[in-house]
Design a protein around this motif. Structure first.
Motif, PDB file in Angstrom:
ATOM      1  N   UNK A   1     -19.051  21.978   6.037  1.00 29.63           N
ATOM      2  CA  UNK A   1     -19.676  20.719   6.428  1.00 29.63           C
ATOM      3  C   UNK A   1     -18.648  19.809   7.085  1.00 29.63           C
ATOM      4  N   UNK A   2     -19.097  19.051   8.083  1.00 32.73           N
ATOM      5  CA  UNK A   2     -18.236  18.098   8.771  1.00 32.73           C
ATOM      6  C   UNK A   2     -19.123  17.033   9.412  1.00 32.73           C
ATOM      7  N   UNK A   3     -18.490  16.028   9.966  1.00 32.65           N
ATOM      8  CA  UNK A   3     -19.230  15.003  10.698  1.00 32.65           C
ATOM      9  C   UNK A   3     -18.438  14.619  11.934  1.00 32.65           C
ATOM     10  N   UNK A   4     -19.150  14.066  12.905  1.00 33.12           N
ATOM     11  CA  UNK A   4     -18.483  13.697  14.142  1.00 33.12           C
ATOM     12  C   UNK A   4     -19.415  13.025  15.117  1.00 33.12           C
ATOM     13  N   UNK A   5     -18.996  13.040  16.382  1.00 31.95           N
ATOM     14  CA  UNK A   5     -19.740  12.416  17.474  1.00 31.95           C
ATOM     15  C   UNK A   5     -19.863  13.441  18.592  1.00 31.95           C
ATOM     16  N   UNK A   6     -21.050  13.535  19.181  1.00 31.43           N
ATOM     17  CA  UNK A   6     -21.257  14.472  20.291  1.00 31.43           C
ATOM     18  C   UNK A   6     -20.525  13.958  21.523  1.00 31.43           C
ATOM     19  N   UNK A   7     -19.648  14.785  22.073  1.00 28.01           N
ATOM     20  CA  UNK A   7     -18.942  14.443  23.306  1.00 28.01           C
ATOM     21  C   UNK A   7     -19.728  14.950  24.511  1.00 28.01           C
ATOM     22  N   UNK A   8     -20.215  16.209  24.433  1.00 28.55           N
ATOM     23  CA  UNK A   8     -20.997  16.768  25.548  1.00 28.55           C
ATOM     24  C   UNK A   8     -21.735  18.015  25.092  1.00 28.55           C
ATOM     25  N   UNK A   9     -22.731  18.394  25.886  1.00 30.43           N
ATOM     26  CA  UNK A   9     -23.471  19.632  25.687  1.00 30.43           C
ATOM     27  C   UNK A   9     -23.635  20.271  27.050  1.00 30.43           C
ATOM     28  N   UNK A  10     -23.066  21.464  27.206  1.00 31.58           N
ATOM     29  CA  UNK A  10     -23.187  22.212  28.456  1.00 31.58           C
ATOM     30  C   UNK A  10     -23.637  23.622  28.117  1.00 31.58           C
ATOM     31  N   UNK A  11     -24.909  23.903  28.376  1.00 26.25           N
ATOM     32  CA  UNK A  11     -25.455  25.213  28.033  1.00 26.25           C
ATOM     33  C   UNK A  11     -25.482  25.374  26.526  1.00 26.25           C
ATOM     34  N   UNK A  12     -24.796  26.390  26.028  1.00 23.85           N
ATOM     35  CA  UNK A  12     -24.732  26.636  24.591  1.00 23.85           C
ATOM     36  C   UNK A  12     -23.425  26.120  23.987  1.00 23.85           C
ATOM     37  N   UNK A  13     -22.674  25.336  24.735  1.00 33.17           N
ATOM     38  CA  UNK A  13     -21.400  24.814  24.230  1.00 33.17           C
ATOM     39  C   UNK A  13     -21.545  23.321  23.934  1.00 33.17           C
ATOM     40  N   UNK A  14     -21.431  22.996  22.657  1.00 33.87           N
ATOM     41  CA  UNK A  14     -21.502  21.624  22.176  1.00 33.87           C
ATOM     42  C   UNK A  14     -20.073  21.188  21.842  1.00 33.87           C
ATOM     43  N   UNK A  15     -19.594  20.152  22.518  1.00 30.33           N
ATOM     44  CA  UNK A  15     -18.259  19.641  22.242  1.00 30.33           C
ATOM     45  C   UNK A  15     -18.392  18.443  21.318  1.00 30.33           C
ATOM     46  N   UNK A  16     -17.666  18.506  20.197  1.00 29.57           N
ATOM     47  CA  UNK A  16     -17.744  17.466  19.181  1.00 29.57           C
ATOM     48  C   UNK A  16     -16.381  16.859  18.911  1.00 29.57           C
ATOM     49  N   UNK A  17     -16.340  15.539  18.784  1.00 29.77           N
ATOM     50  CA  UNK A  17     -15.183  14.832  18.241  1.00 29.77           C
ATOM     51  C   UNK A  17     -15.486  14.739  16.752  1.00 29.77           C
ATOM     52  N   UNK A  18     -14.661  15.359  15.929  1.00 32.58           N
ATOM     53  CA  UNK A  18     -15.010  15.496  14.513  1.00 32.58           C
ATOM     54  C   UNK A  18     -13.866  15.107  13.588  1.00 32.58           C
TER      55      UNK A  18
END
Length: 109
Positions: free
Chosen positions: A39-56
């Motif tokens: 488990x973790x938490x964060x903020x969505x930076x971007x979503x490109x296709x199936x790649x979700x970039x998270x600041x966590x």
């Protein structure tokens, strides 16, 4: 006459050399069901296709330090989740042979 018959046969060639190509085998993705989830938490930076970039905030149990990382995510997970850049989320992920993979994603206040 015999020479003409031999030449005609030679021109035909071996048909087995020009057989149609076989379709490539599709490899099944290995199951991640038995892998531990973190488990973790964060903020969505971007979503490109199936790649979700998270600041966590990281997950010490997984050896994941706080920062920005790309995670693979599938449509069924995204269907129930906020996917707007800047959205605050809590998520569950797995460490797979192919990299980090989000298995649950939901909004947090």
């Amino acid at each position: 006459m015999v020479l003409a018959g031999v030449l005609a046969l030679a021109a035909c060639g071996d048909r087995s050399e020009t057989s149609p190509a076989k379709p490539a085998a599709v490899e099944a993705a290995p199951s991640t069901e038995g892998l531990p989830a973190y488990d973790a938490q964060g903020v969505i930076a971007s979503l490109e296709g199936q790649i979700l970039t998270l600041d966590h905030d990281g997950a010490s149990a997984a050896g994941l330090k706080p920062g920005r990382d790309p995670f693979k995510v599938y449509a069924d997970v995204l269907a129930e989740a906020p996917i707007t850049p800047g959205a605050r989320v809590k998520f569950q992920f797995k460490k797979t042979p192919g990299g980090l993979e989000v298995s649950r994603l939901e909004a947090r206040p």
